[in-house]
Design a protein around this motif. Structure first.
Motif, PDB file in Angstrom:
ATOM      1  N   UNK A  98       0.870  -1.168   0.000  1.00 37.29           N
ATOM      2  CA  UNK A  98       0.000   0.000   0.000  1.00 37.29           C
ATOM      3  C   UNK A  98       0.906   1.217   0.000  1.00 37.29           C
ATOM      4  N   UNK A  99       0.770   2.063  -1.006  1.00 35.09           N
ATOM      5  CA  UNK A  99       1.644   3.225  -1.149  1.00 35.09           C
ATOM      6  C   UNK A  99       1.015   4.478  -0.542  1.00 35.09           C
ATOM      7  N   UNK A 100      -0.278   4.685  -0.815  1.00 34.16           N
ATOM      8  CA  UNK A 100      -0.949   5.911  -0.381  1.00 34.16           C
ATOM      9  C   UNK A 100      -2.424   5.630  -0.109  1.00 34.16           C
ATOM     10  N   UNK A 101      -2.951   6.322   0.915  1.00 36.48           N
ATOM     11  CA  UNK A 101      -4.384   6.286   1.193  1.00 36.48           C
ATOM     12  C   UNK A 101      -4.863   7.727   1.318  1.00 36.48           C
ATOM     13  N   UNK A 102      -5.812   8.093   0.481  1.00 38.67           N
ATOM     14  CA  UNK A 102      -6.477   9.386   0.606  1.00 38.67           C
ATOM     15  C   UNK A 102      -7.833   9.134   1.233  1.00 38.67           C
ATOM     16  N   UNK A 103      -8.066   9.774   2.365  1.00 40.33           N
ATOM     17  CA  UNK A 103      -9.344   9.634   3.050  1.00 40.33           C
ATOM     18  C   UNK A 103     -10.178  10.883   2.858  1.00 40.33           C
ATOM     19  N   UNK A 104     -11.482  10.690   2.826  1.00 46.45           N
ATOM     20  CA  UNK A 104     -12.425  11.798   2.682  1.00 46.45           C
ATOM     21  C   UNK A 104     -13.449  11.695   3.800  1.00 46.45           C
ATOM     22  N   UNK A 105     -13.611  12.769   4.557  1.00 49.03           N
ATOM     23  CA  UNK A 105     -14.583  12.826   5.654  1.00 49.03           C
ATOM     24  C   UNK A 105     -15.612  13.869   5.242  1.00 49.03           C
TER      25      UNK A 105
END
Length: 191
Positions: A98-105
């Protein structure tokens, strides 16, 4: 004597397991980059009669109580976008990290107000004032938890296990899905 025998046995097992493990290809641990974007959409206002609200919430012919207004917070959620790195470690083995995680709230509250009363009436103003308190709770929740969710996102990213190498596209896809499942299960532990 027993202690010495136990220690020798333990040492032999430990050394043999390391020899076997040393010959097995394994994937390196990788630093996962995370980012959380928070968005609080403007409140949408809907109007209907108290009877329509009551029928909508409690069902037609409920006969119990009267709903004058409400705040719908069902559109408050988190979602994630994942980026993976697939690395070839020898002729037929690949590591999936896993390189990157973009989270949206995201939150998009809806305010429902009655048309039974004129906007200038005391009743309407009381209902509006009451529902604004519910909106404030939702806004405060979003604001208070944005930073916490961002921190939690980083903690979960550091917990993602290193998966063994795979040798097929099917293995790559299954490992990616296992990482996503792990991540989302761990993240939900916070909520």
């Amino acid at each position: 004597m027993r202690t010495t025998l136990f220690c020798l046995t333990f040492l032999c097992v430990f050394m043999l397991s390391n020899v076997v493990y040393a010959g097995t290809p394994r994937c390196p641990r990788q630093q996962v980059k995370t980012k959380l974007k928070a968005k609080l959409a403007s409140t949408r206002v809907f109007q209907a009669t108290a009877k329509e609200f009551t029928d909508y919430i409690m069902g037609p012919h409920s006969g119990e109580g009267k709903i004058l207004g409400f705040v719908n917070a069902s559109e408050i959620y988190t979602k994630f976008q994942y980026s993976f790195e697939v690395t070839k470690i020898n002729d037929d083995l690949y590591c999936i990290n896993l390189d990157r995680v973009n989270g949206y709230f995201f939150a998009a509250p809806r305010l429902y107000l009655p048309t039974d009363y004129p906007k200038s009436s005391c009743e309407y103003k009381e209902v509006y004032k009451h529902e604004k308190r519910h909106l404030k709770v939702l806004y405060d929740f979003h604001k208070k938890n944005t930073k916490k969710f961002g921190s939690h996102l980083g903690r979960v990213a550091r917990k993602v296990p290193v998966f063994p190498p795979v040798s097929s596209q099917k293995g790559v896809d299954e490992t990616k899905q296992a990482i996503v499942d792990f991540f989302e299960t761990e993240f939900r532990q916070f909520e």
